[in-house]
Design an enzyme around this catalytic site. Sequence first.
Site, PDB file in Angstrom:
ATOM      1  N   ASP A  50       3.596   5.771   7.397  1.00 29.65           N
ATOM      2  CA  ASP A  50       2.581   5.740   6.598  1.00 29.65           C
ATOM      3  C   ASP A  50       1.537   6.703   6.601  1.00 29.65           C
ATOM      4  OD1 ASP A  50       3.160   2.389   5.596  1.00 29.65           O
ATOM      5  OD2 ASP A  50       3.838   2.890   7.576  1.00 29.65           O
ATOM      6  N   TYR A  86       1.818   9.191  -0.397  1.00 28.80           N
ATOM      7  CA  TYR A  86       0.930   8.084  -1.124  1.00 28.80           C
ATOM      8  C   TYR A  86       0.506   9.015  -2.255  1.00 28.80           C
ATOM      9  CZ  TYR A  86       0.867   4.543   2.581  1.00 28.80           C
ATOM     10  OH  TYR A  86       1.451   3.898   3.659  1.00 28.80           O
ATOM     11  N   HIS A 224       1.014  -7.278   6.211  1.00 27.85           N
ATOM     12  CA  HIS A 224       1.970  -7.790   5.455  1.00 27.85           C
ATOM     13  C   HIS A 224       2.698  -8.982   6.012  1.00 27.85           C
ATOM     14  CE1 HIS A 224       1.896  -3.677   3.717  1.00 27.85           C
ATOM     15  NE2 HIS A 224       1.990  -4.432   2.487  1.00 27.85           N
ATOM     16  N   ASP A 251       3.066  -2.184   8.076  1.00 27.13           N
ATOM     17  CA  ASP A 251       1.679  -2.667   8.347  1.00 27.13           C
ATOM     18  C   ASP A 251       0.916  -1.353   8.786  1.00 27.13           C
ATOM     19  OD1 ASP A 251       1.413  -4.881   7.402  1.00 27.13           O
ATOM     20  OD2 ASP A 251       1.875  -5.994   9.180  1.00 27.13           O
TER      21      ASP A 251
END
Length: 332
Positions: A50, A86, A224, A251
């Site tokens: 992420d 992202y 989540h 997460d």
Amino acid sequence: MAVLNQRSLARCLLFAYTLGLCFFYTSAELQRFEHPTKVDKSLSFLVVGDWGRRGAFNQSQVAFQMGIIGEKLDIDFVVSTGDNFYDNGLTSEEDKAFEESFTKIYTAKSLQKQWYSVLGNHDYRGNAEAQLSPVLRKIDSRWLCLRSFIVNSELAEILFVDTTPFVKAYFTDAEGHTYDWRGFKSRKAYISNLLKEVESTLKESTAKWKIVVGHHTIRSVGHHGDTNELTQWLLPILQANNVDFYMNGHDHCLEHISDSDSPVQFLTSGAGSKAWRGDIKGLNRGGLNFFYDGQGFMSAQFTKTEAEIVFYDVFGKVLHRWNMVKQLHQSI
């Protein structure tokens, strides 16, 4: 050889898609990549997820510390647990976000190793196939991303699993986003065949350490929480086949949870950039060993008989260290 296989695979995909043959990955055998261990027969790597925000939300600071720890541990490669770019993946193979969020961020000498990556749900919101393309390997040879694949070494077998298609909400637009499902004729068939591949791979594996990597959580006390589809379908396979670790992102935190019904350790490393402060659920969850709601990453080191997992924050501080000794009967 890995590049050649990916190029051939990409051409087959393009040909099939052009003809409208939307059956890609419904029954394909998983590709295998060999990664040698060190001379001393040890294996070490970093895990981050992420992350792709062009350096923002402390991504650059995390990358800097990864470089320091990577050099200290003499890592063999890096594992990315998905949501690589992202907010909506890449737009194409020429998208500058690839270089601005990857090549120009992870510049440390120790990070100039192979990166093994899976797709996350945010990656599927863009052109998912762009991240799978061998064109990106020409831009940065470190990059290797496939939907599902296997990395073998003398010590460990690491099975990378494409978890996004498991989540039904992504197909029903319940979240109000559009996903790149080109090449998927049937979600049910895709999941069924992938689970069969995962089960057969793990059953046949003679590796001393069995590791599964996916984007989505199986067990988590973060934003989540548990992914119901994975606890229903994937978890029983991990438990039945003596998997040691399930590593994931999704997460935006760092956490370690022990399974109550098997030796599986659930390791979340999804804090490569933006994190959710104070967003924690189920504080009394059994098996919770560690949780941190800030940016950071994880390292994993293996020998024939021992594993060491370490979580670091954005300053390189050790937050949690966990050691495991492999029992003899598990290695036979």
